[in-house]
Design a protein around this motif. Structure first.
Motif, PDB file in Angstrom:
ATOM      1  N   ASP A   1       0.887  -0.963  -0.100  1.00 15.28           N
ATOM      2  CA  ASP A   1      -0.010  -0.056  -0.089  1.00 15.28           C
ATOM      3  C   ASP A   1       0.897   1.302   0.018  1.00 15.28           C
ATOM      4  O   ASP A   1       0.268   2.367  -0.439  1.00 15.28           O
TER       5      ASP A   1
ATOM      6  N   ARG B   1      -1.675  -2.846   5.768  1.00 10.36           N
ATOM      7  CA  ARG B   1      -2.099  -3.042   6.896  1.00 10.36           C
ATOM      8  C   ARG B   1      -2.711  -1.506   7.242  1.00 10.36           C
ATOM      9  O   ARG B   1      -3.386  -1.177   8.208  1.00 10.36           O
ATOM     10  N   SER B   2      -2.446  -0.389   6.225  1.00  6.94           N
ATOM     11  CA  SER B   2      -3.204   0.612   6.647  1.00  6.94           C
ATOM     12  C   SER B   2      -4.448   0.755   6.299  1.00  6.94           C
ATOM     13  O   SER B   2      -4.640   0.988   4.925  1.00  6.94           O
ATOM     14  N   LEU B   3      -5.331   1.106   7.307  1.00  8.52           N
ATOM     15  CA  LEU B   3      -6.795   1.258   6.697  1.00  8.52           C
ATOM     16  C   LEU B   3      -7.072   2.349   5.835  1.00  8.52           C
ATOM     17  O   LEU B   3      -7.610   2.047   4.573  1.00  8.52           O
ATOM     18  N   VAL B   4      -6.391   3.409   5.831  1.00 11.37           N
ATOM     19  CA  VAL B   4      -6.862   4.688   5.057  1.00 11.37           C
ATOM     20  C   VAL B   4      -6.149   4.104   3.486  1.00 11.37           C
ATOM     21  O   VAL B   4      -6.698   4.284   2.591  1.00 11.37           O
ATOM     22  N   ARG B   5      -4.998   3.637   3.536  1.00 13.84           N
ATOM     23  CA  ARG B   5      -4.291   3.526   2.130  1.00 13.84           C
ATOM     24  C   ARG B   5      -4.830   2.207   1.760  1.00 13.84           C
ATOM     25  O   ARG B   5      -4.907   2.265   0.397  1.00 13.84           O
ATOM     26  N   MET B   6      -5.267   1.372   2.242  1.00 14.49           N
ATOM     27  CA  MET B   6      -6.005  -0.129   1.719  1.00 14.49           C
ATOM     28  C   MET B   6      -7.375   0.326   1.061  1.00 14.49           C
ATOM     29  O   MET B   6      -7.742   0.034   0.154  1.00 14.49           O
ATOM     30  N   THR B   7      -8.307   1.353   1.935  1.00 16.54           N
ATOM     31  CA  THR B   7      -9.308   2.014   1.524  1.00 16.54           C
ATOM     32  C   THR B   7      -9.084   2.700   0.125  1.00 16.54           C
ATOM     33  O   THR B   7     -10.094   2.333  -0.735  1.00 16.54           O
TER      34      THR B   7
ATOM     35  N   ASP C   1      -8.573   0.206  -2.760  1.00 13.12           N
ATOM     36  CA  ASP C   1      -9.656  -0.423  -3.302  1.00 13.12           C
ATOM     37  C   ASP C   1     -10.657   0.641  -4.115  1.00 13.12           C
ATOM     38  O   ASP C   1     -11.173   0.187  -5.078  1.00 13.12           O
TER      39      ASP C   1
ATOM     40  N   TRP D   1      -4.965  -7.996   3.043  1.00 12.83           N
ATOM     41  CA  TRP D   1      -4.688  -7.305   4.333  1.00 12.83           C
ATOM     42  C   TRP D   1      -3.402  -8.275   4.959  1.00 12.83           C
ATOM     43  O   TRP D   1      -3.331  -9.160   5.150  1.00 12.83           O
TER      44      TRP D   1
ATOM     45  N   ASP E   1       0.113  -7.640   7.379  1.00 13.33           N
ATOM     46  CA  ASP E   1       1.344  -7.034   8.179  1.00 13.33           C
ATOM     47  C   ASP E   1       2.667  -7.671   7.867  1.00 13.33           C
ATOM     48  O   ASP E   1       3.129  -8.755   8.452  1.00 13.33           O
TER      49      ASP E   1
END
Length: 156
Positions: free
Chosen positions: A12, A35-41, A44, A54, A56
């Motif tokens: 990410d 694993r970064s919620l912001v970057r993975m969102t 996507d 996801w 780590d």
């Protein structure tokens, strides 16, 4: 990314550091791991056809699950990973990820590992790792590129 590149794995942070690496039309052949919620969102949303895993990179079980996802995709043709060169932990995690995923690399004309690293005090350890690995990988048909940015990517 030109057509025919096969399956590409990006973390990410690589996608954030150099978003031009992948276009939406290439997304069906892309695996984004992080694993970064912001970057993975954001990944996507930008690449809805890409496979999101996801991961780590600091955890061996997580790397094992990523390796399994890569094997299901038929292996990798390109691996593009980024990390903050100021973090020894990130450099070590990156090295572990490379070693874990190398068996899944297909030995083709386009096989490559591209590392995008922000400047920092931990960079020399990765440079030594790449210097030792690159000759062997080249003989196996895998090109290795280490790109050190003058700015640091946002930490994970």
């Amino acid at each position: 990314m030109p057509d025919g590149c096969g399956v590409v794995l990006l973390n990410d942070l690589a996608l954030q550091a150099l978003p031009e690496l992948v276009s939406a039309s290439d997304a069906a052949h892309v695996i984004v791991a992080g694993r970064s919620l912001v970057r993975m969102t954001l990944a996507d949303l930008a690449l809805p056809e890409a496979q999101m895993v996801w991961t780590d990179f600091r955890q061996s079980a997580s790397l094992c699950a990523l390796h399994t996802a890569v094997q299901r995709a038929g292996g990798l043709d390109r691996m593009i990973l980024a990390a903050d060169g100021a973090s020894g932990e990130e450099m070590f995690a990156l090295m572990c990820a490379i070693l874990t995923l190398l068996p899944a690399m297909r030995r083709t004309d386009t096989a490559s590992v591209h590392l995008i690293i922000g400047a920092g005090e931990a960079v020399p350890s990765l440079e030594q790792f790449v210097a030792r690995m690159a000759p062997k990988l080249r003989t196996e048909g895998i090109a290795v590129t280490l790109q050190i940015l003058t700015r640091r990517p946002e930490p994970a």
